[in-house]
Design a protein around this motif. Sequence first.
Motif, PDB file in Angstrom:
ATOM      1  N   GLU A  37      31.490  29.609  41.313  1.00  0.00           N
ATOM      2  CA  GLU A  37      32.307  30.538  42.093  1.00  0.00           C
ATOM      3  C   GLU A  37      33.316  31.177  41.153  1.00  0.00           C
ATOM      4  OE1 GLU A  37      35.652  30.499  45.691  1.00  0.00           O
ATOM      5  OE2 GLU A  37      34.200  28.863  45.569  1.00  0.00           O
ATOM      6  N   LEU A  38      33.528  32.471  41.326  1.00  0.00           N
ATOM      7  CA  LEU A  38      34.571  33.197  40.600  1.00  0.00           C
ATOM      8  C   LEU A  38      35.631  33.576  41.624  1.00  0.00           C
ATOM      9  CD1 LEU A  38      35.832  34.738  38.212  1.00  0.00           C
ATOM     10  CD2 LEU A  38      34.293  36.646  38.750  1.00  0.00           C
ATOM     11  N   ILE A  39      36.804  32.967  41.527  1.00  0.00           N
ATOM     12  CA  ILE A  39      37.909  33.287  42.427  1.00  0.00           C
ATOM     13  C   ILE A  39      38.870  34.221  41.700  1.00  0.00           C
ATOM     14  CG2 ILE A  39      39.183  31.169  41.805  1.00  0.00           C
ATOM     15  CD1 ILE A  39      39.386  33.061  45.153  1.00  0.00           C
ATOM     16  N   VAL A  40      39.197  35.320  42.380  1.00  0.00           N
ATOM     17  CA  VAL A  40      40.058  36.347  41.806  1.00  0.00           C
ATOM     18  C   VAL A  40      41.273  36.517  42.710  1.00  0.00           C
ATOM     19  CG1 VAL A  40      40.171  38.828  41.358  1.00  0.00           C
ATOM     20  CG2 VAL A  40      38.182  37.531  40.625  1.00  0.00           C
ATOM     21  N   PHE A  41      42.443  36.605  42.088  1.00  0.00           N
ATOM     22  CA  PHE A  41      43.673  36.872  42.832  1.00  0.00           C
ATOM     23  C   PHE A  41      44.665  37.545  41.910  1.00  0.00           C
ATOM     24  CE2 PHE A  41      43.934  32.542  41.255  1.00  0.00           C
ATOM     25  CZ  PHE A  41      45.229  32.420  40.767  1.00  0.00           C
ATOM     26  N   GLY A  42      45.809  37.946  42.448  1.00  0.00           N
ATOM     27  CA  GLY A  42      46.811  38.634  41.642  1.00  0.00           C
ATOM     28  C   GLY A  42      46.227  39.895  41.025  1.00  0.00           C
ATOM     29  N   ASP A  43      46.584  40.150  39.773  1.00  0.00           N
ATOM     30  CA  ASP A  43      46.105  41.351  39.085  1.00  0.00           C
ATOM     31  C   ASP A  43      44.584  41.379  38.923  1.00  0.00           C
ATOM     32  OD1 ASP A  43      48.688  42.271  38.874  1.00  0.00           O
ATOM     33  OD2 ASP A  43      48.945  41.673  36.773  1.00  0.00           O
TER      34      ASP A  43
ATOM     35  N   GLU B 224      23.395  38.063  41.951  1.00  0.00           N
ATOM     36  CA  GLU B 224      21.949  37.835  42.052  1.00  0.00           C
ATOM     37  C   GLU B 224      21.551  36.441  41.582  1.00  0.00           C
ATOM     38  OE1 GLU B 224      19.889  40.967  39.992  1.00  0.00           O
ATOM     39  OE2 GLU B 224      20.757  42.513  41.289  1.00  0.00           O
ATOM     40  N   LYS B 225      22.360  35.865  40.687  1.00  0.00           N
ATOM     41  CA  LYS B 225      22.084  34.518  40.184  1.00  0.00           C
ATOM     42  C   LYS B 225      22.727  33.444  41.062  1.00  0.00           C
ATOM     43  CE  LYS B 225      21.359  35.923  35.458  1.00  0.00           C
ATOM     44  NZ  LYS B 225      21.681  35.735  34.059  1.00  0.00           N
ATOM     45  N   GLY B 226      23.331  33.874  42.185  1.00  0.00           N
ATOM     46  CA  GLY B 226      23.893  32.908  43.125  1.00  0.00           C
ATOM     47  C   GLY B 226      25.373  32.632  42.976  1.00  0.00           C
ATOM     48  N   VAL B 227      26.050  33.336  42.078  1.00  0.00           N
ATOM     49  CA  VAL B 227      27.486  33.117  41.895  1.00  0.00           C
ATOM     50  C   VAL B 227      28.241  33.655  43.110  1.00  0.00           C
ATOM     51  CG1 VAL B 227      29.504  33.689  40.465  1.00  0.00           C
ATOM     52  CG2 VAL B 227      27.294  33.194  39.380  1.00  0.00           C
ATOM     53  N   ILE B 228      29.158  32.847  43.627  1.00  0.00           N
ATOM     54  CA  ILE B 228      30.027  33.267  44.724  1.00  0.00           C
ATOM     55  C   ILE B 228      31.158  34.087  44.115  1.00  0.00           C
ATOM     56  CG2 ILE B 228      31.597  32.494  46.547  1.00  0.00           C
ATOM     57  CD1 ILE B 228      29.949  29.795  46.463  1.00  0.00           C
ATOM     58  N   LEU B 229      31.342  35.299  44.593  1.00  0.00           N
ATOM     59  CA  LEU B 229      32.413  36.171  44.106  1.00  0.00           C
ATOM     60  C   LEU B 229      33.457  36.250  45.210  1.00  0.00           C
ATOM     61  CD1 LEU B 229      30.114  38.968  42.648  1.00  0.00           C
ATOM     62  CD2 LEU B 229      31.188  37.082  41.400  1.00  0.00           C
ATOM     63  N   ALA B 230      34.586  35.574  45.022  1.00  0.00           N
ATOM     64  CA  ALA B 230      35.587  35.439  46.072  1.00  0.00           C
ATOM     65  C   ALA B 230      36.902  36.120  45.697  1.00  0.00           C
ATOM     66  CB  ALA B 230      35.840  33.963  46.368  1.00  0.00           C
ATOM     67  N   GLN B 231      37.503  36.756  46.686  1.00  0.00           N
ATOM     68  CA  GLN B 231      38.784  37.453  46.532  1.00  0.00           C
ATOM     69  C   GLN B 231      39.812  36.819  47.469  1.00  0.00           C
ATOM     70  OE1 GLN B 231      40.161  40.090  44.638  1.00  0.00           O
ATOM     71  NE2 GLN B 231      41.978  39.396  45.719  1.00  0.00           N
ATOM     72  N   CYS B 232      41.012  36.622  46.956  1.00  0.00           N
ATOM     73  CA  CYS B 232      42.133  36.099  47.731  1.00  0.00           C
ATOM     74  C   CYS B 232      42.638  37.169  48.706  1.00  0.00           C
ATOM     75  CB  CYS B 232      43.239  35.692  46.764  1.00  0.00           C
ATOM     76  SG  CYS B 232      44.842  35.408  47.509  1.00  0.00           S
ATOM     77  N   GLU B 233      42.680  36.840  50.005  1.00  0.00           N
ATOM     78  CA  GLU B 233      43.187  37.779  51.000  1.00  0.00           C
ATOM     79  C   GLU B 233      44.699  37.969  50.900  1.00  0.00           C
ATOM     80  OE1 GLU B 233      41.528  36.003  54.563  1.00  0.00           O
ATOM     81  OE2 GLU B 233      39.941  37.533  54.598  1.00  0.00           O
TER      82      GLU B 233
ATOM     83  N   PRO C 186      41.271  32.830  52.253  1.00  0.00           N
ATOM     84  CA  PRO C 186      42.659  33.091  52.648  1.00  0.00           C
ATOM     85  C   PRO C 186      43.629  33.132  51.471  1.00  0.00           C
ATOM     86  CG  PRO C 186      41.666  31.474  54.115  1.00  0.00           C
ATOM     87  CD  PRO C 186      40.695  31.704  52.990  1.00  0.00           C
ATOM     88  N   SER C 187      43.482  32.172  50.525  1.00  0.00           N
ATOM     89  CA  SER C 187      44.364  32.192  49.355  1.00  0.00           C
ATOM     90  C   SER C 187      43.621  31.665  48.133  1.00  0.00           C
ATOM     91  CB  SER C 187      45.630  31.351  49.594  1.00  0.00           C
ATOM     92  OG  SER C 187      45.374  29.976  49.465  1.00  0.00           O
ATOM     93  N   GLY C 188      43.907  32.270  47.000  1.00  0.00           N
ATOM     94  CA  GLY C 188      43.290  31.830  45.753  1.00  0.00           C
ATOM     95  C   GLY C 188      43.734  30.430  45.374  1.00  0.00           C
ATOM     96  N   ASN C 189      45.016  30.153  45.526  1.00  0.00           N
ATOM     97  CA  ASN C 189      45.517  28.826  45.188  1.00  0.00           C
ATOM     98  C   ASN C 189      44.936  27.767  46.113  1.00  0.00           C
ATOM     99  OD1 ASN C 189      47.513  28.913  42.920  1.00  0.00           O
ATOM    100  ND2 ASN C 189      48.258  30.592  44.174  1.00  0.00           N
ATOM    101  N   GLY C 190      44.795  28.103  47.377  1.00  0.00           N
ATOM    102  CA  GLY C 190      44.171  27.169  48.307  1.00  0.00           C
ATOM    103  C   GLY C 190      42.742  26.860  47.903  1.00  0.00           C
ATOM    104  N   GLU C 191      42.021  27.885  47.443  1.00  0.00           N
ATOM    105  CA  GLU C 191      40.636  27.700  46.997  1.00  0.00           C
ATOM    106  C   GLU C 191      40.582  26.764  45.796  1.00  0.00           C
ATOM    107  OE1 GLU C 191      36.481  28.792  47.621  1.00  0.00           O
ATOM    108  OE2 GLU C 191      38.289  28.720  48.833  1.00  0.00           O
TER     109      GLU C 191
END
Length: 157
Positions: free
Chosen positions: A82-88, A108-117, A138-143
């Motif tokens: 999983e790639l979690i993105v937040f902030g900048d 396509e390789k199955g990676v979860i692309l997640a953005q902090c709300e 909901p939050s990157g830090n929570g993830e």
Amino acid sequence: MKKIKFLAILYLAGLLLLPRLVLSQDVSAQGPAPFTGARATLGSYKALYVVNSSDDKRVKAALRNIRNALNDPRLKGKLEVELIVFGDGVEIYRNGSPYRTALEGLKEKGVILAQCENTLNERGIRKSELYPFISFVPSGNGEIIIRQHQGWAIVYP
């Protein structure tokens, strides 16, 4: 070799308590076995990559690190990412960013692309401004906290 023979004689005479020595080999001539890296003995592995920067070098490094992990022969077919993105880092997922092709390839390789709300709400960014294949948490830090307690490796490229 002389020291080994001397120790062996002492051992055989009962004067030295050591495990049985191999007398036919010169131990000093044998080096340690070559290091080949850790063995992937588990059935599955999980890694969360964390990006909170839009710095091009850091983003490219993160994407490259994920590709490298996915291509590691020890982890083939065993790795969830999983790639979690937040902030900048939100800029990575914005429509028109230079990373679309790379992100689609990872997806396509199955990676979860997640953005902090939280980031979206704080910056007034609509979900429609991001690529349509992005997921949300909901939050990157929570993830990060949840994934770490679930046993995921947390990677900060």
